[in-house]
Design a protein around this motif. Sequence first.
Motif, PDB file in Angstrom:
ATOM      1  N   SER A  56     121.540 -28.179  94.778  1.00 58.16           N
ATOM      2  CA  SER A  56     122.663 -27.528  95.462  1.00 58.16           C
ATOM      3  C   SER A  56     122.807 -26.073  95.027  1.00 58.16           C
ATOM      4  CB  SER A  56     123.974 -28.266  95.188  1.00 58.16           C
ATOM      5  OG  SER A  56     123.957 -29.540  95.753  1.00 58.16           O
ATOM      6  N   ALA A  57     122.755 -25.830  93.718  1.00 58.21           N
ATOM      7  CA  ALA A  57     122.910 -24.479  93.180  1.00 58.21           C
ATOM      8  C   ALA A  57     121.567 -23.754  93.056  1.00 58.21           C
ATOM      9  CB  ALA A  57     123.591 -24.535  91.817  1.00 58.21           C
ATOM     10  N   ASP A 106     119.001 -28.521  89.796  1.00 58.73           N
ATOM     11  CA  ASP A 106     120.156 -28.693  90.661  1.00 58.73           C
ATOM     12  C   ASP A 106     119.797 -28.138  92.041  1.00 58.73           C
ATOM     13  OD1 ASP A 106     122.531 -28.068  92.127  1.00 58.73           O
ATOM     14  OD2 ASP A 106     123.702 -27.936  90.284  1.00 58.73           O
ATOM     15  N   ARG A 126     119.026 -24.125  90.819  1.00 55.68           N
ATOM     16  CA  ARG A 126     118.800 -23.648  89.459  1.00 55.68           C
ATOM     17  C   ARG A 126     118.391 -24.775  88.529  1.00 55.68           C
ATOM     18  NH1 ARG A 126     124.886 -21.606  88.105  1.00 55.68           N
ATOM     19  NH2 ARG A 126     124.196 -20.071  89.604  1.00 55.68           N
ATOM     20  N   THR A 149     117.666 -19.565  87.754  1.00 53.51           N
ATOM     21  CA  THR A 149     117.197 -19.744  89.131  1.00 53.51           C
ATOM     22  C   THR A 149     115.690 -19.574  89.252  1.00 53.51           C
ATOM     23  OG1 THR A 149     117.651 -17.417  89.599  1.00 53.51           O
ATOM     24  CG2 THR A 149     119.383 -19.023  90.170  1.00 53.51           C
ATOM     25  N   SER A 172     127.508 -26.831  89.099  1.00 47.90           N
ATOM     26  CA  SER A 172     126.446 -25.829  89.229  1.00 47.90           C
ATOM     27  C   SER A 172     125.769 -25.481  87.901  1.00 47.90           C
ATOM     28  CB  SER A 172     127.019 -24.555  89.829  1.00 47.90           C
ATOM     29  OG  SER A 172     127.938 -23.982  88.913  1.00 47.90           O
ATOM     30  N   SER A 188     127.341 -23.877  85.637  1.00 46.75           N
ATOM     31  CA  SER A 188     128.034 -22.684  85.155  1.00 46.75           C
ATOM     32  C   SER A 188     129.238 -23.003  84.282  1.00 46.75           C
ATOM     33  CB  SER A 188     128.502 -21.831  86.333  1.00 46.75           C
ATOM     34  OG  SER A 188     127.383 -21.389  87.067  1.00 46.75           O
TER      35      SER A 188
END
Length: 159
Positions: free
Chosen positions: A59-60, A57, A62, A75, A112, A114
Amino acid sequence: SSITTLNAVASSDGILIAVGSKSSSAFVMRSTNGTSWTDVSGGLSSPPAELFGVTYDTSAHRFIAVGGTKSYWSTDGLTWTLVSLPASMRGVAYGDTISIAAGEEHVASSASGSAWTGNHVADSNGGADLTTPNSVAYVHGKFVLFDDYDIWYSLSRTV
């Protein structure tokens, strides 16, 4: 040598992550050169029998890996955080600020990795359900899912 199945590989910023199964448990391998690999599976909390997909990802910043009703994000590819999925998933892809995981008759989306929101998937005529996806990809602005019989695609980036 104990790897039973290698299912997917993802990379970013010089880190490669490979996922699959070994000895009836999920594994995650990490490499910075593609030649030497380190087993980082010990960082998985309550691992499923197998991890089927991994993506990065952007954007995040990770990695996200999925298998069964469990998802993990990291990450650095060393430390992994467990997140529950709304259904059993077999693949994951990232595109246009969102990750999509696909599983038996379901897809789930996450901004994300999450938290995940899931939906049942059937064709637009109310006919066939998505059976068991073999792969998920983000291609030319659309998520594409492949199962044993069909190719499914999104009309927009959200599910």
